[in-house]
Scaffold this motif. Structure first.
Motif, mmCIF file in Angstrom:
data_model
loop_
_atom_site.group_PDB
_atom_site.id
_atom_site.type_symbol
_atom_site.label_atom_id
_atom_site.label_comp_id
_atom_site.label_asym_id
_atom_site.label_seq_id
_atom_site.Cartn_x
_atom_site.Cartn_y
_atom_site.Cartn_z
ATOM 1 N N GLU A 1 95.116 65.432 73.562
ATOM 2 C CA GLU A 1 95.500 66.022 72.279
ATOM 3 C C GLU A 1 96.971 65.738 72.023
ATOM 4 O OE1 GLU A 1 95.247 70.237 69.812
ATOM 5 O OE2 GLU A 1 93.914 69.824 71.480
ATOM 6 N N ILE A 2 97.254 65.103 70.906
ATOM 7 C CA ILE A 2 98.628 64.762 70.519
ATOM 8 C C ILE A 2 99.079 65.737 69.445
ATOM 9 C CG2 ILE A 2 100.158 62.960 69.626
ATOM 10 C CD1 ILE A 2 98.848 62.298 72.337
ATOM 11 N N ARG A 3 100.133 66.489 69.743
ATOM 12 C CA ARG A 3 100.665 67.440 68.764
ATOM 13 C C ARG A 3 101.381 66.690 67.654
ATOM 14 N NH1 ARG A 3 103.103 72.288 72.620
ATOM 15 N NH2 ARG A 3 101.114 72.804 73.655
ATOM 16 N N LEU A 4 101.694 67.414 66.576
ATOM 17 C CA LEU A 4 102.287 66.793 65.393
ATOM 18 C C LEU A 4 103.467 65.906 65.797
ATOM 19 C CD1 LEU A 4 101.822 66.837 62.308
ATOM 20 C CD2 LEU A 4 103.657 68.537 62.164
ATOM 21 N N ALA A 5 103.333 64.598 65.542
ATOM 22 C CA ALA A 5 104.347 63.620 65.972
ATOM 23 C C ALA A 5 104.531 62.575 64.889
ATOM 24 C CB ALA A 5 103.919 62.953 67.278
ATOM 25 N N PRO A 6 105.756 62.040 64.734
ATOM 26 C CA PRO A 6 105.984 60.983 63.751
ATOM 27 C C PRO A 6 105.275 59.699 64.162
ATOM 28 C CG PRO A 6 107.950 61.311 65.073
ATOM 29 C CD PRO A 6 106.993 62.398 65.462
ATOM 30 N N LEU A 7 104.998 58.865 63.177
ATOM 31 C CA LEU A 7 104.237 57.644 63.442
ATOM 32 C C LEU A 7 104.962 56.727 64.421
ATOM 33 C CD1 LEU A 7 101.551 56.373 62.527
ATOM 34 C CD2 LEU A 7 102.831 55.076 60.833
ATOM 35 N N TRP A 8 106.313 56.699 64.371
ATOM 36 C CA TRP A 8 107.054 55.817 65.286
ATOM 37 C C TRP A 8 106.834 56.226 66.739
ATOM 38 C CZ3 TRP A 8 110.460 58.021 68.604
ATOM 39 C CH2 TRP A 8 111.025 59.255 68.252
ATOM 40 N N ASP A 9 106.681 57.543 66.981
ATOM 41 C CA ASP A 9 106.451 58.013 68.339
ATOM 42 C C ASP A 9 105.029 57.676 68.786
ATOM 43 O OD1 ASP A 9 107.149 59.271 70.701
ATOM 44 O OD2 ASP A 9 106.342 61.191 70.058
ATOM 45 N N ILE A 10 104.068 57.814 67.873
ATOM 46 C CA ILE A 10 102.684 57.441 68.177
ATOM 47 C C ILE A 10 102.599 55.942 68.452
ATOM 48 C CG2 ILE A 10 100.340 57.335 67.246
ATOM 49 C CD1 ILE A 10 101.100 59.846 65.561
ATOM 50 N N ARG A 11 103.307 55.157 67.655
ATOM 51 C CA ARG A 11 103.320 53.701 67.852
ATOM 52 C C ARG A 11 103.872 53.348 69.230
ATOM 53 N NH1 ARG A 11 106.622 52.558 64.017
ATOM 54 N NH2 ARG A 11 105.020 52.450 62.394
ATOM 55 N N PHE B 1 100.911 54.292 71.735
ATOM 56 C CA PHE B 1 99.600 53.650 71.624
ATOM 57 C C PHE B 1 99.644 52.210 71.111
ATOM 58 C CE2 PHE B 1 98.703 58.164 71.531
ATOM 59 C CZ PHE B 1 97.556 58.292 72.282
ATOM 60 N N GLY B 2 100.766 51.801 70.535
ATOM 61 C CA GLY B 2 100.863 50.443 70.018
ATOM 62 C C GLY B 2 100.734 50.367 68.507
ATOM 63 N N ASP B 3 101.098 49.217 67.970
ATOM 64 C CA ASP B 3 101.158 49.028 66.522
ATOM 65 C C ASP B 3 99.758 49.020 65.891
ATOM 66 O OD1 ASP B 3 102.898 48.500 64.225
ATOM 67 O OD2 ASP B 3 101.871 46.569 64.143
ATOM 68 N N GLN B 4 98.802 48.357 66.519
ATOM 69 C CA GLN B 4 97.448 48.263 65.957
ATOM 70 C C GLN B 4 96.816 49.648 65.828
ATOM 71 O OE1 GLN B 4 94.864 45.634 68.139
ATOM 72 N NE2 GLN B 4 93.103 46.010 66.834
ATOM 73 N N PHE B 5 96.986 50.471 66.832
ATOM 74 C CA PHE B 5 96.431 51.822 66.813
ATOM 75 C C PHE B 5 97.077 52.648 65.693
ATOM 76 C CE2 PHE B 5 96.458 56.274 67.926
ATOM 77 C CZ PHE B 5 95.180 56.517 68.387
ATOM 78 N N SER B 6 98.405 52.611 65.606
ATOM 79 C CA SER B 6 99.104 53.441 64.621
ATOM 80 C C SER B 6 98.782 53.019 63.192
ATOM 81 C CB SER B 6 100.622 53.398 64.861
ATOM 82 O OG SER B 6 101.112 52.077 64.763
ATOM 83 N N ARG B 7 98.610 51.717 62.958
ATOM 84 C CA ARG B 7 98.214 51.260 61.616
ATOM 85 C C ARG B 7 96.817 51.765 61.274
ATOM 86 N NH1 ARG B 7 100.065 46.093 63.097
ATOM 87 N NH2 ARG B 7 97.895 45.374 63.119
ATOM 88 N N GLY B 8 95.908 51.679 62.247
ATOM 89 C CA GLY B 8 94.550 52.153 62.015
ATOM 90 C C GLY B 8 94.485 53.647 61.777
ATOM 91 N N LEU B 9 95.374 54.386 62.410
ATOM 92 C CA LEU B 9 95.413 55.837 62.275
ATOM 93 C C LEU B 9 95.633 56.261 60.828
ATOM 94 C CD1 LEU B 9 95.158 58.020 64.475
ATOM 95 C CD2 LEU B 9 97.649 58.182 64.466
#
Length: 296
Positions: A185-195, A198-206
């Motif tokens: 479970e990932i708490r509220l996080a900015p996209l740059w931190d998620i990227r 998990f990587g760029d492909q994952f964050s774009r798909g999100l």
């Protein structure tokens, strides 16, 4: 004798003697490059105060009278060597010195431009012009179920879709999927931190997934993920007060660059530049340009 330091010293001295003879009198003698006044070195009280201040900053104490005399002597030595070096042309064809003098010219332009203070109107216009740089990333909180593509091989995609159907039917997410050394479970996080995780492909798909249901699979560097987005906060352009210092710093940098370029362009107008090329190279370049034009 070749390895003897004294021989080297004598050869250097003889070379300088010959160089003085070819170039004319050194700057410290009457008739040098700067005329008869170049033999006069004036050290003002301001110069001495500056030496004392620099000494104090370096050594965290005031210099003694003997140390002040030493500072003045070093100043004189520097000045004499500088004048003699200029007189015999040691400043010519020196790439390091050319770069240093260029830097000093640019520092002067920067000092002139640093006095300009931007208004809120200037900063707001700059913020809008370069909005992409200051955008606040969207934020998300989500739950994910991991599917190990390496272990499952060719059946990984099919297994992921089967697990997805089970999740949307109400299956406990802890009872399906493969283990992963990462929080499920990932708490509220900015996209740059998620990227970053998990990587760029994952964050774009999100960004393409709907909120409130299980979707996917999304691919990351780890494998496949089935994702349930719990909360999404959209990205936005911040208010000026939120990023004022950053925008002001960037505005000052851009302003300095513009003024330096403008000052250079004005100075450049006074010069005529002639680029002399080898005739064979020029003919070859001309022929290549003609061939390129003919093929268009």
């Amino acid at each position: 004798m070749i390895r003897e330091p004294l021989v080297h010293f004598l050869l250097i001295g003889a070379g300088l003697f010959l160089l003085f003879g070819l170039k004319g009198n050194p700057a410290s003698l009457s008739g040098g490059q700067s005329g008869p006044l170049t033999a006069r070195i004036v050290i003002t009280q301001g110069d001495i105060d500056q030496m004392i201040a620099l000494f104090g900053k370096t050594w965290q104490r005031q210099p003694t009278e003997e140390e002040i005399k030493g500072l003045v002597n070093e100043f004189v030595r520097d000045e004499i060597y500088y004048r003699e070096a200029i007189a015999i042309g040691l400043d010519k064809d020196d790439a390091v010195l050319r770069r240093r003098l260029r830097q000093k010219m640019e520092f002067i332009f920067e000092d002139i431009s640093s006095g300009a203070e931007p208004t809120d109107k200037d900063l707001d216009a700059f913020l809008k012009k370069y909005s992409e740089k200051y955008l606040i990333d969207p934020q998300m909180s989500f739950r994910h179920v991991y599917v190990n593509a390496d272990r499952r091989g060719k059946s990984a995609e099919a297994d992921a879709r089967q697990i997805l159907a089970q999740l949307n039917e109400g299956t406990d997410p802890d009872s399906v999927g493969d283990p992963l050394l990462m929080e499920s479970e990932i708490r509220l996080a900015p996209l740059w931190d998620i990227r970053k995780q998990f990587g760029d492909q994952f964050s774009r798909g999100l960004l393409m997934l709907r909120q409130g249901r299980w979707e996917g699979p999304l691919r990351s560097g780890f494998g496949l993920h089935l994702v349930f987005i719990k909360k999404r906060v959209g990205g936005r352009l911040p208010e000026l007060n939120e990023v004022r210092e950053m925008v002001k710093r960037d505005w000052m940098f851009e302003r300095q660059k513009e003024l330096k370029d403008a000052a250079y362009a004005k100075i450049r107008e006074r010069y005529t530049v002639v680029v002399e090329r080898n005739k064979a190279e020029a003919a070859s370049a001309s022929a290549a340009a003609g061939t390129k034009a003919a093929t268009r």
